[in-house]
Design a protein around this motif. Structure first.
Motif, PDB file in Angstrom:
ATOM      1  N   LEU A 161     -12.769 -20.707 -25.625  1.00  0.00           N
ATOM      2  CA  LEU A 161     -12.296 -19.325 -25.784  1.00  0.00           C
ATOM      3  C   LEU A 161     -12.816 -18.432 -24.659  1.00  0.00           C
ATOM      4  CD1 LEU A 161     -12.551 -18.653 -29.629  1.00  0.00           C
ATOM      5  CD2 LEU A 161     -10.491 -18.914 -28.242  1.00  0.00           C
ATOM      6  N   PHE A 162     -14.052 -18.639 -24.290  1.00  0.00           N
ATOM      7  CA  PHE A 162     -14.619 -17.865 -23.187  1.00  0.00           C
ATOM      8  C   PHE A 162     -13.832 -18.104 -21.910  1.00  0.00           C
ATOM      9  CE2 PHE A 162     -17.371 -17.693 -19.470  1.00  0.00           C
ATOM     10  CZ  PHE A 162     -17.798 -16.376 -19.526  1.00  0.00           C
ATOM     11  N   LEU A 163     -13.523 -19.380 -21.615  1.00  0.00           N
ATOM     12  CA  LEU A 163     -12.765 -19.706 -20.404  1.00  0.00           C
ATOM     13  C   LEU A 163     -11.385 -19.061 -20.419  1.00  0.00           C
ATOM     14  CD1 LEU A 163     -13.639 -23.471 -19.863  1.00  0.00           C
ATOM     15  CD2 LEU A 163     -14.532 -21.496 -18.633  1.00  0.00           C
ATOM     16  N   ILE A 164     -10.740 -19.084 -21.570  1.00  0.00           N
ATOM     17  CA  ILE A 164      -9.406 -18.491 -21.686  1.00  0.00           C
ATOM     18  C   ILE A 164      -9.482 -16.974 -21.567  1.00  0.00           C
ATOM     19  CG2 ILE A 164      -7.455 -18.136 -23.254  1.00  0.00           C
ATOM     20  CD1 ILE A 164      -8.052 -21.029 -24.282  1.00  0.00           C
ATOM     21  N   ASP A 165     -10.410 -16.373 -22.259  1.00  0.00           N
ATOM     22  CA  ASP A 165     -10.542 -14.906 -22.225  1.00  0.00           C
ATOM     23  C   ASP A 165     -10.937 -14.400 -20.838  1.00  0.00           C
ATOM     24  OD1 ASP A 165      -9.856 -14.705 -24.877  1.00  0.00           O
ATOM     25  OD2 ASP A 165     -11.944 -14.587 -25.590  1.00  0.00           O
ATOM     26  N   ASN A 166     -11.674 -15.202 -20.111  1.00  0.00           N
ATOM     27  CA  ASN A 166     -12.142 -14.804 -18.780  1.00  0.00           C
ATOM     28  C   ASN A 166     -11.509 -15.679 -17.704  1.00  0.00           C
ATOM     29  OD1 ASN A 166     -14.233 -12.728 -19.510  1.00  0.00           O
ATOM     30  ND2 ASN A 166     -14.937 -14.476 -20.727  1.00  0.00           N
ATOM     31  N   TRP A 167     -10.217 -15.875 -17.790  1.00  0.00           N
ATOM     32  CA  TRP A 167      -9.502 -16.751 -16.860  1.00  0.00           C
ATOM     33  C   TRP A 167      -9.677 -16.305 -15.415  1.00  0.00           C
ATOM     34  CZ3 TRP A 167      -5.948 -14.731 -13.610  1.00  0.00           C
ATOM     35  CH2 TRP A 167      -5.452 -13.460 -13.925  1.00  0.00           C
ATOM     36  N   TYR A 168      -9.828 -15.009 -15.185  1.00  0.00           N
ATOM     37  CA  TYR A 168      -9.989 -14.489 -13.830  1.00  0.00           C
ATOM     38  C   TYR A 168     -11.327 -14.919 -13.218  1.00  0.00           C
ATOM     39  CZ  TYR A 168     -12.344 -11.006 -16.692  1.00  0.00           C
ATOM     40  OH  TYR A 168     -13.158 -10.386 -17.609  1.00  0.00           O
ATOM     41  N   LEU A 169     -12.277 -15.340 -14.042  1.00  0.00           N
ATOM     42  CA  LEU A 169     -13.535 -15.912 -13.552  1.00  0.00           C
ATOM     43  C   LEU A 169     -13.473 -17.436 -13.539  1.00  0.00           C
ATOM     44  CD1 LEU A 169     -16.114 -13.706 -15.483  1.00  0.00           C
ATOM     45  CD2 LEU A 169     -15.454 -13.503 -13.086  1.00  0.00           C
ATOM     46  N   SER A 170     -12.816 -18.002 -14.527  1.00  0.00           N
ATOM     47  CA  SER A 170     -12.750 -19.451 -14.684  1.00  0.00           C
ATOM     48  C   SER A 170     -11.936 -20.109 -13.583  1.00  0.00           C
ATOM     49  CB  SER A 170     -12.141 -19.819 -16.037  1.00  0.00           C
ATOM     50  OG  SER A 170     -12.828 -19.207 -17.082  1.00  0.00           O
ATOM     51  N   PHE A 171     -10.796 -19.520 -13.259  1.00  0.00           N
ATOM     52  CA  PHE A 171      -9.917 -20.119 -12.256  1.00  0.00           C
ATOM     53  C   PHE A 171     -10.608 -20.269 -10.901  1.00  0.00           C
ATOM     54  CE2 PHE A 171      -6.660 -19.751  -8.944  1.00  0.00           C
ATOM     55  CZ  PHE A 171      -5.961 -20.927  -9.214  1.00  0.00           C
ATOM     56  N   PRO A 172     -11.227 -19.216 -10.355  1.00  0.00           N
ATOM     57  CA  PRO A 172     -11.930 -19.387  -9.070  1.00  0.00           C
ATOM     58  C   PRO A 172     -13.068 -20.413  -9.148  1.00  0.00           C
ATOM     59  CG  PRO A 172     -11.656 -17.067  -9.552  1.00  0.00           C
ATOM     60  CD  PRO A 172     -11.225 -17.821 -10.765  1.00  0.00           C
ATOM     61  N   LEU A 173     -13.746 -20.471 -10.287  1.00  0.00           N
ATOM     62  CA  LEU A 173     -14.829 -21.440 -10.451  1.00  0.00           C
ATOM     63  C   LEU A 173     -14.293 -22.865 -10.353  1.00  0.00           C
ATOM     64  CD1 LEU A 173     -17.765 -22.213 -11.161  1.00  0.00           C
ATOM     65  CD2 LEU A 173     -17.062 -22.123 -13.564  1.00  0.00           C
ATOM     66  N   PHE A 174     -13.240 -23.165 -11.106  1.00  0.00           N
ATOM     67  CA  PHE A 174     -12.667 -24.514 -11.073  1.00  0.00           C
ATOM     68  C   PHE A 174     -12.066 -24.837  -9.709  1.00  0.00           C
ATOM     69  CE2 PHE A 174     -12.395 -24.001 -15.808  1.00  0.00           C
ATOM     70  CZ  PHE A 174     -13.350 -24.972 -16.078  1.00  0.00           C
ATOM     71  N   LEU A 175     -11.437 -23.875  -9.088  1.00  0.00           N
ATOM     72  CA  LEU A 175     -10.878 -24.088  -7.758  1.00  0.00           C
ATOM     73  C   LEU A 175     -11.985 -24.399  -6.751  1.00  0.00           C
ATOM     74  CD1 LEU A 175      -8.334 -24.085  -6.029  1.00  0.00           C
ATOM     75  CD2 LEU A 175      -8.718 -21.653  -5.631  1.00  0.00           C
ATOM     76  N   THR A 176     -13.083 -23.677  -6.840  1.00  0.00           N
ATOM     77  CA  THR A 176     -14.227 -23.917  -5.958  1.00  0.00           C
ATOM     78  C   THR A 176     -14.805 -25.314  -6.180  1.00  0.00           C
ATOM     79  OG1 THR A 176     -14.756 -21.567  -5.964  1.00  0.00           O
ATOM     80  CG2 THR A 176     -16.505 -23.070  -5.290  1.00  0.00           C
TER      81      THR A 176
END
Length: 138
Positions: free
Chosen positions: A6-21
Motif C-alpha cells: 500500500l505504501f508503494l502504491i500510495d507513494n508511486w512517485y517515490l517508488s517508481f524512481p527507486l525501482f528504476l534506479t
C-alpha cells in the motif's frame, strides 16, 4: 507485507524512481568491466582468436593452479604489469580472478586505456573448477 504494498502504491512517485534506479544500477554492474563469458567461451576465444588470458589472482593462488596459457598479473599490482599487455587494442583480452569480482575493476582500467575487446570469466576460477575443467599445477 500488505502495508508495504500500500505504501508503494500510495507513494508511486517515490517508488517508481527507486525501482528504476535499482534496475539501471544492476544493468550497469552486470556490464561493468567487459563482457561476461562462460568457460567454453574462454576456451573458444583462447584457441581460435589467440586471446590474451590474464589471471588477476595473487602469485600464491596462481601457483596452486592456473588455466593454460594464462599470464599472472595480480590485481593489487596491475599497473606494474600492464606494460605486458598487447599493444593491439582490438585483441581479445580475458580476465580471470577468484570469483569474478576483481576482474570488473581491472576491465574498467583497460577500457580507460582504450582496449575494446575485454572479456571476464563469469564466476572466475571457482566456476572453472566447479565445471571440472583442468588447471595446470606448478
Amino acid at each position: 507485507m500488505f502495508e508495504f504494498n500500500l505504501f508503494l502504491i500510495d507513494n508511486w512517485y517515490l517508488s517508481f524512481p527507486l525501482f528504476l534506479t535499482i534496475i539501471l544500477w544492476s544493468r550497469y554492474e552486470m556490464n561493468r568491466g567487459g563482457n561476461k563469458i562462460s568457460s567454453s567461451d574462454l576456451t573458444r576465444l583462447s584457441n581460435k582468436s589467440s586471446a590474451m588470458v590474464i589471471d588477476l589472482r595473487t602469485s600464491e593462488e596462481f601457483e596452486v593452479g592456473y588455466i593454460a596459457n594464462s599470464i599472472n598479473m595480480p590485481h593489487d599490482n596491475f599497473d606494474k604489469y600492464s606494460h605486458q599487455i598487447s599493444s593491439d587494442l582490438d585483441k581479445p583480452i580475458i580476465l580471470i580472478c577468484s570469483m569474478g569480482r576483481q576482474s570488473a575493476n581491472i576491465g574498467e582500467k583497460l577500457k580507460n586505456m582504450k582496449y575494446t575487446n575485454i572479456n571476464i570469466l563469469s564466476g572466475g576460477i571457482m566456476t572453472w573448477q566447479q565445471e571440472g575443467l583442468s588447471l595446470i599445477h606448478i
